[in-house]
Design a protein around this motif. Structure first.
Motif, PDB file in Angstrom:
ATOM      1  N   PHE A 370       0.909  -1.073   0.227  1.00 42.59           N
ATOM      2  CA  PHE A 370       0.034   0.205   0.281  1.00 42.59           C
ATOM      3  C   PHE A 370       0.875   1.207   0.614  1.00 42.59           C
ATOM      4  N   HIS A 371       1.941   1.536   0.875  1.00 39.53           N
ATOM      5  CA  HIS A 371       2.669   2.458   0.895  1.00 39.53           C
ATOM      6  C   HIS A 371       3.811   2.849  -0.494  1.00 39.53           C
ATOM      7  N   ALA A 372       3.827   1.618  -0.326  1.00 33.33           N
ATOM      8  CA  ALA A 372       5.255   1.796  -1.871  1.00 33.33           C
ATOM      9  C   ALA A 372       3.759   2.641  -3.762  1.00 33.33           C
ATOM     10  N   PHE A 373       2.606   1.953  -3.358  1.00 32.14           N
ATOM     11  CA  PHE A 373       1.867   2.533  -4.897  1.00 32.14           C
ATOM     12  C   PHE A 373       1.513   4.046  -4.030  1.00 32.14           C
ATOM     13  N   VAL A 374       1.195   4.082  -2.650  1.00 32.71           N
ATOM     14  CA  VAL A 374       1.294   5.249  -2.336  1.00 32.71           C
ATOM     15  C   VAL A 374       2.592   6.316  -3.039  1.00 32.71           C
ATOM     16  N   ASP A 375       3.414   5.374  -2.272  1.00 28.60           N
ATOM     17  CA  ASP A 375       4.416   6.878  -2.814  1.00 28.60           C
ATOM     18  C   ASP A 375       4.850   6.920  -4.439  1.00 28.60           C
ATOM     19  N   ALA A 376       4.196   5.351  -5.188  1.00 28.68           N
ATOM     20  CA  ALA A 376       4.771   5.442  -6.079  1.00 28.68           C
ATOM     21  C   ALA A 376       4.082   6.473  -7.277  1.00 28.68           C
ATOM     22  N   LEU A 377       2.784   7.165  -6.607  1.00 25.81           N
ATOM     23  CA  LEU A 377       1.609   7.646  -7.159  1.00 25.81           C
ATOM     24  C   LEU A 377       2.061   9.110  -7.005  1.00 25.81           C
ATOM     25  N   VAL A 378       2.202   9.832  -6.168  1.00 26.80           N
ATOM     26  CA  VAL A 378       3.361  10.828  -4.596  1.00 26.80           C
ATOM     27  C   VAL A 378       4.390  11.537  -6.069  1.00 26.80           C
ATOM     28  N   ALA A 379       5.311  10.114  -6.817  1.00 28.51           N
ATOM     29  CA  ALA A 379       5.939  10.810  -7.478  1.00 28.51           C
ATOM     30  C   ALA A 379       5.529  11.099  -8.813  1.00 28.51           C
ATOM     31  N   ALA A 380       4.595  10.478  -9.069  1.00 26.27           N
ATOM     32  CA  ALA A 380       4.247  10.124 -10.752  1.00 26.27           C
ATOM     33  C   ALA A 380       3.738  11.977 -11.006  1.00 26.27           C
ATOM     34  N   GLU A 381       4.600  12.648 -11.203  1.00 29.19           N
ATOM     35  CA  GLU A 381       3.879  14.397 -11.318  1.00 29.19           C
ATOM     36  C   GLU A 381       3.314  14.378 -12.909  1.00 29.19           C
ATOM     37  N   THR A 382       3.169  13.487 -14.012  1.00 28.08           N
ATOM     38  CA  THR A 382       2.641  14.263 -15.208  1.00 28.08           C
ATOM     39  C   THR A 382       1.242  12.646 -15.282  1.00 28.08           C
ATOM     40  N   ASP A 383       0.438  12.751 -16.413  1.00 29.29           N
ATOM     41  CA  ASP A 383      -0.524  12.288 -16.487  1.00 29.29           C
ATOM     42  C   ASP A 383       0.368  10.474 -17.137  1.00 29.29           C
ATOM     43  N   ALA A 384       0.975  11.102 -18.134  1.00 31.75           N
ATOM     44  CA  ALA A 384       2.257  10.208 -18.484  1.00 31.75           C
ATOM     45  C   ALA A 384       2.634   9.255 -17.542  1.00 31.75           C
ATOM     46  N   ASP A 385       3.290   9.983 -16.907  1.00 31.15           N
ATOM     47  CA  ASP A 385       3.925   9.416 -14.921  1.00 31.15           C
ATOM     48  C   ASP A 385       2.462   8.284 -14.489  1.00 31.15           C
ATOM     49  N   TYR A 386       1.558   8.979 -14.266  1.00 27.78           N
ATOM     50  CA  TYR A 386       0.416   7.838 -14.143  1.00 27.78           C
ATOM     51  C   TYR A 386       0.392   6.422 -15.375  1.00 27.78           C
ATOM     52  N   GLN A 387       0.331   6.981 -15.945  1.00 26.31           N
ATOM     53  CA  GLN A 387      -0.292   5.940 -17.238  1.00 26.31           C
ATOM     54  C   GLN A 387       0.810   4.712 -16.960  1.00 26.31           C
ATOM     55  N   SER A 388       2.281   5.210 -17.295  1.00 29.17           N
ATOM     56  CA  SER A 388       3.133   4.391 -17.596  1.00 29.17           C
ATOM     57  C   SER A 388       3.380   3.390 -16.112  1.00 29.17           C
ATOM     58  N   LEU A 389       2.915   4.138 -15.319  1.00 23.49           N
ATOM     59  CA  LEU A 389       2.670   3.177 -13.168  1.00 23.49           C
ATOM     60  C   LEU A 389       1.785   2.273 -13.446  1.00 23.49           C
ATOM     61  N   LEU A 390       0.343   2.110 -14.455  1.00 22.48           N
ATOM     62  CA  LEU A 390      -0.686   1.966 -13.775  1.00 22.48           C
ATOM     63  C   LEU A 390       0.010   0.999 -14.736  1.00 22.48           C
ATOM     64  N   ALA A 391       0.712   1.205 -16.272  1.00 26.69           N
ATOM     65  CA  ALA A 391       1.046  -0.234 -17.252  1.00 26.69           C
ATOM     66  C   ALA A 391       1.482  -1.158 -16.152  1.00 26.69           C
ATOM     67  N   LYS A 392       2.339  -0.914 -15.450  1.00 27.88           N
ATOM     68  CA  LYS A 392       3.305  -1.413 -14.586  1.00 27.88           C
ATOM     69  C   LYS A 392       2.468  -2.930 -13.892  1.00 27.88           C
ATOM     70  N   ASN A 393       0.891  -2.777 -13.216  1.00 21.70           N
ATOM     71  CA  ASN A 393       0.581  -3.377 -12.594  1.00 21.70           C
ATOM     72  C   ASN A 393       0.476  -4.685 -13.140  1.00 21.70           C
ATOM     73  N   GLU A 394       0.496  -5.378 -11.762  1.00 25.13           N
ATOM     74  CA  GLU A 394       0.401  -7.079 -12.172  1.00 25.13           C
ATOM     75  C   GLU A 394       0.014  -7.536 -11.191  1.00 25.13           C
ATOM     76  N   VAL A 395      -0.488  -9.101 -11.477  1.00 26.64           N
ATOM     77  CA  VAL A 395      -0.866  -9.856 -10.457  1.00 26.64           C
ATOM     78  C   VAL A 395       0.040 -10.344  -9.610  1.00 26.64           C
ATOM     79  N   VAL A 396      -0.356 -10.694  -8.595  1.00 26.96           N
ATOM     80  CA  VAL A 396       0.709 -10.765  -7.400  1.00 26.96           C
ATOM     81  C   VAL A 396       0.108 -12.028  -6.187  1.00 26.96           C
ATOM     82  N   PHE A 397       0.762 -13.326  -6.743  1.00 26.84           N
ATOM     83  CA  PHE A 397       0.129 -14.150  -5.602  1.00 26.84           C
ATOM     84  C   PHE A 397       0.649 -14.219  -4.688  1.00 26.84           C
ATOM     85  N   GLN A 398       1.010 -14.652  -3.539  1.00 22.05           N
ATOM     86  CA  GLN A 398       1.685 -14.751  -2.018  1.00 22.05           C
ATOM     87  C   GLN A 398       2.182 -16.699  -2.350  1.00 22.05           C
ATOM     88  N   PRO A 399       3.431 -16.584  -2.762  1.00 21.98           N
ATOM     89  CA  PRO A 399       3.550 -18.296  -2.629  1.00 21.98           C
ATOM     90  C   PRO A 399       2.910 -18.837  -1.425  1.00 21.98           C
TER      91      PRO A 399
END
Length: 399
Positions: A370-399
Motif C-alpha cells: 500500500f505505501h509503496a503504491f502511494v509513494d509511486a503515485l506521489v512521485a508520478a508528476e504527469t499524467d504520462a507518469d501515472y499511465q506508465s505506473l498503471l501499465a506496470k500493474n500486475e497480479v501477485v499471489f503470495q506463495p
C-alpha cells in the motif's frame, strides 16, 4: 477462470494452515513518520492520489432507477451521482453553472430535476440545463454549454467508480488489473442496501493501515472479537488492490470437503480492499451481509471520515434486520473505540517527531505494498507518469 483462481488460492492457504506457516515479504519496510502528518505531503496525496485515481463513490443496487441520485463530498469535491433516463450512471460536480451553489444536499433520493436552492436553475437527470428563472430577463446564454460539469464515471461489479477531475480519463481497466472479475464473485449488483453509518478517524493512511493489518487483531480487539482470530495474514494483489486471508482453523473446517463443493462464499472469504480507500468484509446475520468501509481524507492531514455501508445478499426479514442493526452497532463501536481511538493517539504521537520512521514487518506485506503504491503515485508528476505506473500493474499471489 475466476473460480479456478479462487480454488488455487484456497489450496495455497490450506497448505499454510496445515503447516503452520505464512509467506513473508523480503524485508522490513520503513515509512517516514512525516508522511502521516506533513502538510505538503498530504496535499500531494490529495492531488496525485484522490484527485487522480478511480474512487468508489457508490453502489449500483443503491441507485437502480432513473432519477436515483446520491450527493456527497469527496476529498473536498461536491459530487452528484445520478442515473439518467437511459439507465446510465453519471457523475457531476454538484455545483450550479450560474453562481456555483451546491445544488443537492448530501444524501440519496430520486428526482426528475435537480434544482439549485439559490436561484432555482434546474438540470435534468442527464445534467443538461433545462430551467432558468426569469429567463427573458436574465439575458442570452447557450444552455447547451452550461449544464452540470461531468466527472468520469463507470460501473463495474455493482460498484460505481468515479474520478474527481473533470475531463480526465478514468483508466479503469488498467487501474483494476482484472480485479473487477474477482469483485464480481461477491454479487454486489444484486445486494440490498440495509444500512449506513459514519465514524471520524485519524490521518487517512493511519486509518487504512488497520484494514490491511491482521497482526493487531487478537491484541487490540482482545475484549471484542479478537480472540476468535489469528494474527497471521496472506496478501494477494491485483495491482494496488489486495485480498487478505488468514491460514487458520476457519479454512480447515471445510478443507477436506470435495473441491466441487467449495462454495463461492467460502472461496471469496477474507478482507478485500480497493485502493486507495475501501475495505470489504462479510458477516452472517441469518443472511450474508457485506460491510463496505469507504474512507475519505478529512479537511486536514490529521482527520478522515469513514462511511460504513451494509449490503445484504438477500432482502432480510424482520429478525434478520434486528440482527444486522445490532451488528452495525457493534462494528461502529469496535472501529470508533478501538481502531480509531488508537489511530488518533498514533497520529498525535507521530507528530512529536520522536521517531523518524514507522515499520512494516515481513509479515505485513499488505501495508508495505500500500505505501509503496502511494509513494509511486506521489512521485508520478504527469499524467504520462501515472499511465506508465498503471501499465506496470500486475497480479501477485503470495506463495
Amino acid at each position: 477462470m475466476t473460480r479456478e483462481v479462487l480454488v488455487q488460492l484456497a489450496r495455497r492457504t490450506i497448505g499454510h494452515a496445515r503447516a503452520g506457516s505464512v509467506p513473508q515479504a523480503a524485508e522490513v519496510r520503513r515509512v517516514a513518520a512525516a508522511n502521516y502528518y506533513a502538510e505538503n505531503r498530504w496535499q500531494l496525496e490529495m492531488d496525485r492520489v484522490f484527485r487522480r485515481v478511480p474512487l468508489v463513490l457508490g453502489f449500483s443496487c443503491e441507485l437502480p432507477g432513473p432519477g436515483d441520485y446520491r450527493a456527497q463530498e469527496v476529498a473536498g469535491v461536491p459530487v452528484l451521482l445520478a442515473r439518467g433516463d437511459d439507465g446510465v450512471m453519471r457523475s457531476f460536480v454538484n455545483m450550479c453553472s450560474h453562481r456555483g451553489a451546491v445544488i443537492m444536499e448530501d444524501g440519496t433520493g430520486s428526482s426528475r430535476r435537480f434544482t439549485c436552492p439559490y436561484h432555482a436553475w434546474s438540470y435534468d437527470r442527464g445534467g443538461a440545463l433545462v430551467g432558468i428563472l426569469d429567463r427573458d430577463e436574465f439575458g442570452e446564454i447557450d444552455v447547451d454549454c452550461h449544464g452540470l460539469t461531468q466527472l468520469p464515471c463507470e460501473e463495474r461489479a455493482g460498484i460505481i467508480f468515479g474520478g474527481l477531475t473533470p475531463g480526465a480519463e478514468l483508466h479503469l481497466d488498467a487501474f483494476l488489473a482484472g480485479y473487477d472479475a474477482m469483485l464480481e464473485t461477491h454479487g454486489f449488483a444484486d445486494c440490498t442496501m440495509v444500512g449506513r453509518q459514519q465514524v471520524d478517524g485519524p490521518n487517512w493512511k493511519v486509518a487504512y493501515d488497520g484494514y490491511l493489518d491482521f497482526y493487531h487483531l487478537p491484541i487490540l480487539h482482545k475484549n471484542t472479537f479478537g480472540p476468535d482470530y489469528s494474527n497471521k495474514a496472506i496478501y494477494d494483489a491485483w495491482g494496488p488492490h489486495q485480498r487478505v486471508t488468514s491460514p487458520d482453523e476457519r479454512i480447515l473446517a471445510w478443507a477436506d470437503d470435495p473441491e466441487d463443493e467449495w462454495t463461492t462464499a467460502r472461496l471469496n472469504s477474507g478482507v478485500w480492499t480497493i485502493f486507495p480507500h475501501v475495505s470489504i468484509a462479510r458477516f452472517d446475520a441469518g443472511v450474508p451481509v457485506y460491510m463496505v468501509s469507504q474512507l475519505f481524507p478529512g479537511a486536514t492531514p490529521d482527520t478522515s471520515t469513514t462511511v460504513q455501508h451494509f449490503l445484504a445478499v438477500e432482502g432480510p426479514d424482520e429478525e434478520q434486520k434486528d440482527t444486522i442493526t445490532k451488528q452495525m452497532d457493534f462494528l461502529l463501536r469496535v472501529v470508533r473505540d478501538e481502531d480509531y481511538f488508537t489511530g488518533k493517539r498514533i497520529q498525535r504521537a507521530l507528530k512529536t517527531g520522536a521517531k523518524t520512521h514507522v515499520m512494516f514487518g515481513r509479515n505485513e506485506a499488505g501495508g508495505q505494498r500500500f505505501h509503496a503504491f502511494v509513494d509511486a503515485l506521489v512521485a508520478a508528476e504527469t499524467d504520462a507518469d501515472y499511465q506508465s505506473l498503471l501499465a506496470k500493474n500486475e497480479v501477485v499471489f503470495q506463495p
